[in-house]
Write a protein that holds these residues in place. Sequence first.
Motif, PDB file in Angstrom:
ATOM      1  N   THR A 156      39.488  36.651  40.807  1.00 53.04           N
ATOM      2  CA  THR A 156      39.086  37.548  41.883  1.00 53.04           C
ATOM      3  C   THR A 156      40.210  38.535  42.132  1.00 53.04           C
ATOM      4  O   THR A 156      41.366  38.134  42.276  1.00 53.04           O
ATOM      5  CB  THR A 156      38.808  36.755  43.175  1.00 53.04           C
ATOM      6  OG1 THR A 156      37.788  35.794  42.910  1.00 53.04           O
ATOM      7  CG2 THR A 156      38.361  37.667  44.302  1.00 53.04           C
ATOM      8  N   ILE A 157      39.879  39.817  42.172  1.00 54.25           N
ATOM      9  CA  ILE A 157      40.871  40.860  42.416  1.00 54.25           C
ATOM     10  C   ILE A 157      40.492  41.587  43.696  1.00 54.25           C
ATOM     11  O   ILE A 157      39.360  42.060  43.841  1.00 54.25           O
ATOM     12  CB  ILE A 157      40.947  41.843  41.232  1.00 54.25           C
ATOM     13  CG1 ILE A 157      41.371  41.096  39.965  1.00 54.25           C
ATOM     14  CG2 ILE A 157      41.920  42.985  41.543  1.00 54.25           C
ATOM     15  CD1 ILE A 157      41.316  41.928  38.702  1.00 54.25           C
TER      16      ILE A 157
ATOM     17  N   HIS B 123      36.038  43.678  46.486  1.00 57.20           N
ATOM     18  CA  HIS B 123      36.460  42.604  45.582  1.00 57.20           C
ATOM     19  C   HIS B 123      35.811  42.789  44.218  1.00 57.20           C
ATOM     20  O   HIS B 123      34.655  43.197  44.120  1.00 57.20           O
ATOM     21  CB  HIS B 123      36.062  41.222  46.123  1.00 57.20           C
ATOM     22  CG  HIS B 123      36.631  40.921  47.451  1.00 57.20           C
ATOM     23  ND1 HIS B 123      37.924  40.504  47.635  1.00 57.20           N
ATOM     24  CD2 HIS B 123      36.080  40.987  48.691  1.00 57.20           C
ATOM     25  CE1 HIS B 123      38.144  40.320  48.921  1.00 57.20           C
ATOM     26  NE2 HIS B 123      37.041  40.610  49.588  1.00 57.20           N
ATOM     27  N   MET B 124      36.578  42.435  43.183  1.00 56.61           N
ATOM     28  CA  MET B 124      36.057  42.387  41.829  1.00 56.61           C
ATOM     29  C   MET B 124      36.220  40.959  41.334  1.00 56.61           C
ATOM     30  O   MET B 124      37.285  40.363  41.504  1.00 56.61           O
ATOM     31  CB  MET B 124      36.825  43.335  40.912  1.00 56.61           C
ATOM     32  CG  MET B 124      36.340  43.312  39.472  1.00 56.61           C
ATOM     33  SD  MET B 124      37.320  44.380  38.385  1.00 56.61           S
ATOM     34  CE  MET B 124      36.972  45.978  39.096  1.00 56.61           C
ATOM     35  N   VAL B 125      35.161  40.421  40.772  1.00 57.69           N
ATOM     36  CA  VAL B 125      35.205  39.075  40.210  1.00 57.69           C
ATOM     37  C   VAL B 125      34.960  39.221  38.710  1.00 57.69           C
ATOM     38  O   VAL B 125      34.027  39.908  38.288  1.00 57.69           O
ATOM     39  CB  VAL B 125      34.134  38.157  40.846  1.00 57.69           C
ATOM     40  CG1 VAL B 125      34.168  36.767  40.220  1.00 57.69           C
ATOM     41  CG2 VAL B 125      34.338  38.068  42.357  1.00 57.69           C
ATOM     42  N   ILE B 126      35.820  38.578  37.920  1.00 59.70           N
ATOM     43  CA  ILE B 126      35.707  38.635  36.467  1.00 59.70           C
ATOM     44  C   ILE B 126      35.592  37.202  35.960  1.00 59.70           C
ATOM     45  O   ILE B 126      36.404  36.353  36.333  1.00 59.70           O
ATOM     46  CB  ILE B 126      36.933  39.335  35.843  1.00 59.70           C
ATOM     47  CG1 ILE B 126      37.106  40.727  36.442  1.00 59.70           C
ATOM     48  CG2 ILE B 126      36.792  39.404  34.319  1.00 59.70           C
ATOM     49  CD1 ILE B 126      38.407  41.410  36.081  1.00 59.70           C
TER      50      ILE B 126
ATOM     51  N   ARG C  47      44.160  43.133  33.797  1.00 60.94           N
ATOM     52  CA  ARG C  47      45.415  43.881  33.680  1.00 60.94           C
ATOM     53  C   ARG C  47      45.250  45.296  34.245  1.00 60.94           C
ATOM     54  O   ARG C  47      46.122  45.810  34.928  1.00 60.94           O
ATOM     55  CB  ARG C  47      45.855  43.935  32.218  1.00 60.94           C
ATOM     56  CG  ARG C  47      47.196  44.581  32.033  1.00 60.94           C
ATOM     57  CD  ARG C  47      47.707  44.357  30.610  1.00 60.94           C
ATOM     58  NE  ARG C  47      48.854  45.193  30.363  1.00 60.94           N
ATOM     59  CZ  ARG C  47      48.816  46.346  29.718  1.00 60.94           C
ATOM     60  NH1 ARG C  47      47.696  46.797  29.230  1.00 60.94           N
ATOM     61  NH2 ARG C  47      49.916  47.053  29.548  1.00 60.94           N
ATOM     62  N   MET C  48      44.108  45.902  33.966  1.00 67.22           N
ATOM     63  CA  MET C  48      43.868  47.271  34.418  1.00 67.22           C
ATOM     64  C   MET C  48      43.815  47.364  35.944  1.00 67.22           C
ATOM     65  O   MET C  48      44.344  48.298  36.530  1.00 67.22           O
ATOM     66  CB  MET C  48      42.544  47.769  33.830  1.00 67.22           C
ATOM     67  CG  MET C  48      42.225  49.201  34.173  1.00 67.22           C
ATOM     68  SD  MET C  48      40.580  49.731  33.637  1.00 67.22           S
ATOM     69  CE  MET C  48      40.450  49.053  32.004  1.00 67.22           C
ATOM     70  N   TRP C  49      43.188  46.386  36.603  1.00 63.34           N
ATOM     71  CA  TRP C  49      42.964  46.461  38.040  1.00 63.34           C
ATOM     72  C   TRP C  49      44.021  45.748  38.876  1.00 63.34           C
ATOM     73  O   TRP C  49      44.062  45.919  40.084  1.00 63.34           O
ATOM     74  CB  TRP C  49      41.591  45.909  38.388  1.00 63.34           C
ATOM     75  CG  TRP C  49      40.542  46.917  38.084  1.00 63.34           C
ATOM     76  CD1 TRP C  49      39.793  46.986  36.955  1.00 63.34           C
ATOM     77  CD2 TRP C  49      40.159  48.029  38.891  1.00 63.34           C
ATOM     78  NE1 TRP C  49      38.955  48.079  37.023  1.00 63.34           N
ATOM     79  CE2 TRP C  49      39.165  48.727  38.201  1.00 63.34           C
ATOM     80  CE3 TRP C  49      40.577  48.498  40.134  1.00 63.34           C
ATOM     81  CZ2 TRP C  49      38.561  49.871  38.709  1.00 63.34           C
ATOM     82  CZ3 TRP C  49      39.970  49.636  40.648  1.00 63.34           C
ATOM     83  CH2 TRP C  49      38.984  50.311  39.943  1.00 63.34           C
TER      84      TRP C  49
ATOM     85  N   ALA D 299      46.093  38.869  42.979  1.00 64.26           N
ATOM     86  CA  ALA D 299      45.031  38.647  41.999  1.00 64.26           C
ATOM     87  C   ALA D 299      44.903  37.135  41.846  1.00 64.26           C
ATOM     88  O   ALA D 299      45.750  36.481  41.298  1.00 64.26           O
ATOM     89  CB  ALA D 299      45.383  39.292  40.659  1.00 64.26           C
ATOM     90  N   ILE D 300      43.845  36.601  42.417  1.00 71.03           N
ATOM     91  CA  ILE D 300      43.697  35.150  42.516  1.00 71.03           C
ATOM     92  C   ILE D 300      42.941  34.649  41.298  1.00 71.03           C
ATOM     93  O   ILE D 300      41.816  35.068  41.052  1.00 71.03           O
ATOM     94  CB  ILE D 300      42.921  34.779  43.790  1.00 71.03           C
ATOM     95  CG1 ILE D 300      43.620  35.365  45.015  1.00 71.03           C
ATOM     96  CG2 ILE D 300      42.772  33.262  43.904  1.00 71.03           C
ATOM     97  CD1 ILE D 300      42.755  35.383  46.240  1.00 71.03           C
ATOM     98  N   GLY D 301      43.531  33.742  40.560  1.00 71.30           N
ATOM     99  CA  GLY D 301      42.841  33.160  39.415  1.00 71.30           C
ATOM    100  C   GLY D 301      42.352  31.758  39.758  1.00 71.30           C
ATOM    101  O   GLY D 301      43.009  31.030  40.471  1.00 71.30           O
TER     102      GLY D 301
END
Length: 120
Positions: A27-28, A39-42, A105-107, A116-118
């Motif tokens: 989560t970014i 929020h962005m979730v990848i 990496r980009m965001w 940036a929570i992993g």
Amino acid sequence: MAEHQTDALLALVLKQLDDDQAQDIVTIDLEGKSSIADHMVIVSGRSTRQVASMAQKLAETLKQNGYGPVKLEGLPAADWVLLDAGDVVVHLFRPEVRSFYNLERMWAFGDTPDKAIGRA
């Protein structure tokens, strides 16, 4: 959307992805970086079938909980599916495609590791 609604939306997204056995959930926080979302979730799926299934189930869950309809891009190929739920944007990838684009990496520029929570 109010902050508590955004937090509830993010929590629902993360729970559904966890239930669907998404891999490498990141989560970014985009606040102050972009106006597209908060929020962005990848996440990764093991196959195109799992990526497509996770995206469709997440879209349905969000709709059932009053957050939809959401926009889905990338089906039926499902190498990379983008789900736009307004304040939360979700990128679902096959692992090879995710590593190629490397959105984390980009965001995550300028972030300290705790921003940036992993989640595994």
